[in-house]
Structures are given as C-alpha cells and as structure tokens.
Enzyme design. Sequence first.
Site, mmCIF file in Angstrom:
data_model
loop_
_atom_site.group_PDB
_atom_site.id
_atom_site.type_symbol
_atom_site.label_atom_id
_atom_site.label_comp_id
_atom_site.label_asym_id
_atom_site.label_seq_id
_atom_site.Cartn_x
_atom_site.Cartn_y
_atom_site.Cartn_z
ATOM 1 N N LYS A 1 0.843 -1.206 0.000
ATOM 2 C CA LYS A 1 0.000 0.000 0.000
ATOM 3 C C LYS A 1 0.876 1.254 0.000
ATOM 4 O O LYS A 1 0.612 2.209 -0.734
ATOM 5 C CB LYS A 1 -0.936 -0.016 1.220
ATOM 6 C CG LYS A 1 -2.027 -1.065 1.083
ATOM 7 C CD LYS A 1 -2.784 -1.307 2.380
ATOM 8 C CE LYS A 1 -3.724 -2.495 2.214
ATOM 9 N NZ LYS A 1 -4.373 -2.921 3.461
ATOM 10 N N GLN B 1 -4.676 -1.416 9.751
ATOM 11 C CA GLN B 1 -4.506 -2.751 9.174
ATOM 12 C C GLN B 1 -5.073 -3.815 10.131
ATOM 13 O O GLN B 1 -4.741 -3.833 11.314
ATOM 14 C CB GLN B 1 -3.012 -3.003 8.902
ATOM 15 C CG GLN B 1 -2.716 -4.309 8.195
ATOM 16 C CD GLN B 1 -3.280 -4.367 6.764
ATOM 17 O OE1 GLN B 1 -3.247 -3.393 6.028
ATOM 18 N NE2 GLN B 1 -3.811 -5.515 6.397
ATOM 19 N N ASP C 1 -11.208 2.573 3.892
ATOM 20 C CA ASP C 1 -11.546 1.152 3.794
ATOM 21 C C ASP C 1 -13.059 0.943 3.678
ATOM 22 O O ASP C 1 -13.516 -0.143 3.332
ATOM 23 C CB ASP C 1 -11.050 0.412 5.047
ATOM 24 C CG ASP C 1 -9.806 -0.417 4.780
ATOM 25 O OD1 ASP C 1 -9.533 -0.723 3.606
ATOM 26 O OD2 ASP C 1 -9.109 -0.763 5.760
#
Length: 282
Positions: free
Chosen positions: A53, A97, A120
């Site tokens: 990422k 994460q 997200d």
Amino acid sequence: MTARLLDGKKVAQGIREDVAKKTEELKSVGLKPGLTVVLVGDDPASKVYVGQKEKACREVGFKSDLLELSGATTQEELLEVIGRLNGDPSVHGILVQLPLPRRIDPDAVLEAIDPAKDVDGFHPVNVGHLVAGIPCMVPCTPLGVVRMLESYGIDLAGKHAVIVGRSAIVGKPMAHLLLAKDCTVTICHSRTPDLASFTRQADLLVAAVGRPRLITADMVKPGAVVVDVGINRLETGLVGDVDFEAVREVAGWVTPVPGGVGPLTIAMLLENTLTAAIRSRR
Ligand code: NAD
C-alpha cells in the site's frame, strides 16, 4: 470454449495512472492526498500488505505515512492516535490494518475513524450509506470487482449474481454494489446446503471464501462470469477459491489468482484516498 481472462493487473494499472494524473493536477491548488496506515504488532502478512500500500501511494505522488505501533499498544493508546489523525488536515485517509491484537476491539477502533477519512469503507456510517444508496466510502475489494467488470463492458443489469461468502469486508458490500447495478443477488455462506445448486444458476459468480479451489467446474454455468476473490497460500504458491484450470473451460470470463482482484483492491484504496482528499476541500 476457453474463458476470456479478466486481467485485474491491467485494469489496476490504468486506474493508478489516472490517480497519478489527477494527483499531479491537484498540486496547482496545493492539495497533496495523504494516507496514513496504522499497523499494530508485527504480523508478517500484514507487513507485506502495508508495504504494498505504501509503495502504491508513493508511486502516484501521495503523502504516505506508516505508523508502526508495538504489539503491546493498548486500545486507549490506539484510539488516541486515531483521534490525532482525525484532526490532522494533511491526512485524508486512515487505514488501520487488520487483524488487530486480540485485546483490542476492532469495532471500537473502526468506529473511531472519521467516516470521511475511512478509506476502507468499514465505518458503520459508510456501511449504512452503502445500504441506503448514498454516496460514501466503499470497501476497496468489492468496489474493484465492479470496476473491473465495467471496464470489460460486462453488462450487469438483470444478471443473477451469486456471491459465496458473507463477510463485512467482501461478501456483504459486494451484494449491495451488485444490487445497485440491478443484479438479482443471492448470497451463499458456510451454512448454505447444496452450494452447487445455487452457483449453477449464476450468470456472475463471485467467490470470497478462503477455501482453495472450492468452486469446481461442475458448479459453474457455461458462459458465466467467474470472479475469484480468494487468496490462499499453499506450499505450491497462491491459489484462489476457484479451480482455475478446470473452470476456465466452462466459464465465459474468469479472473486469475494472482493478477485478478488483488491489484484492484490497492487501486481502489488509492482512488478512495484521492476522493477523500478532494471532498475535504468542499
Ligand atoms: P471471511 O473468513 O471473513 O469470510 C469467509 C466467508 O465464506 C464466510 O462468510 C463464510 O460463511 C463463507 N464460507 C466459509 N466456508 C464456506 C463453504 N464451505 N461454502 C460456502 N461458504 C463458505 O473471509 P473474507 O475476509 O471475506 O475473505 C475471503 C477470501 O478473500 C480470503 O481468501 C481472503 O484472503 C480473500 N480476500 C482477498 C482480497 C483481495 O484483495 N483479493 C481482499 C479481501 C479478502
């Protein structure tokens, strides 16, 4: 008949180039999209994902920060970090994460993220907006699936989409996105009896389970579009949830693993961050 390949890598590359171009244009208004990834602990798979990422962000010209917190971090400490990032105008996207250490409640953490910075798309406000059909941050993987199908000109309206898997990250948002594209949607899961009787009805079959080669050729309707979200690490390498070699002889279109849905997930994260940055100026 051999199925045509849905080349996610190629589609993702096009999206990344587009994001890079728009990021360059934003310089003129003094806006640099910024993503901060928060990693708690040292899970090796998470480190790999976070590294990918970060690299993708740098390549398109974003400000990219990685906050690596020790595995001993408490929930209060993590919430404090998120509060700080929520208030930082140079941070447009915040990604925590997963998985988090067991002591930390992931729902409390995800709910603490400002929904406008929730790239997200996991915050309950964004989940609710998706269900209600209100523009919002949409989870990257299912969004990437729709983008890939559209980029190949695959018409979704009126198709029977069968999704195998009902997670909050993939299966459920996938169902809502496909409903919004006028599909008739069926969701199957671990308690669905006779899975094949459903998958055989699918014009579009999306497998998001995490079971190597669960979807065999006899479970696929001839000519169907088959999207394999699964990523399973075997000793022999990465495989999806679809028995690729056999299914490609039956399906009309199929995604490979790797090189299918995976690259789209990161491309959509970039696009969500760009969107969040642009919206922050409105
Ligand atoms: P999950 O474990 O949260 O959910 C799996 C789902 O599959 C559950 O809803 C369960 O009911 C269902 N299921 C389990 N066994 C089943 C069976 N035998 N028959 C039918 N349904 C069954 O997983 P997830 O987070 O949704 O991820 C699914 C897969 O997708 C994993 O392999 C994951 O690594 C992969 N994934 C890939 C990407 C990507 O970028 N390509 C992103 C997210 C997840």
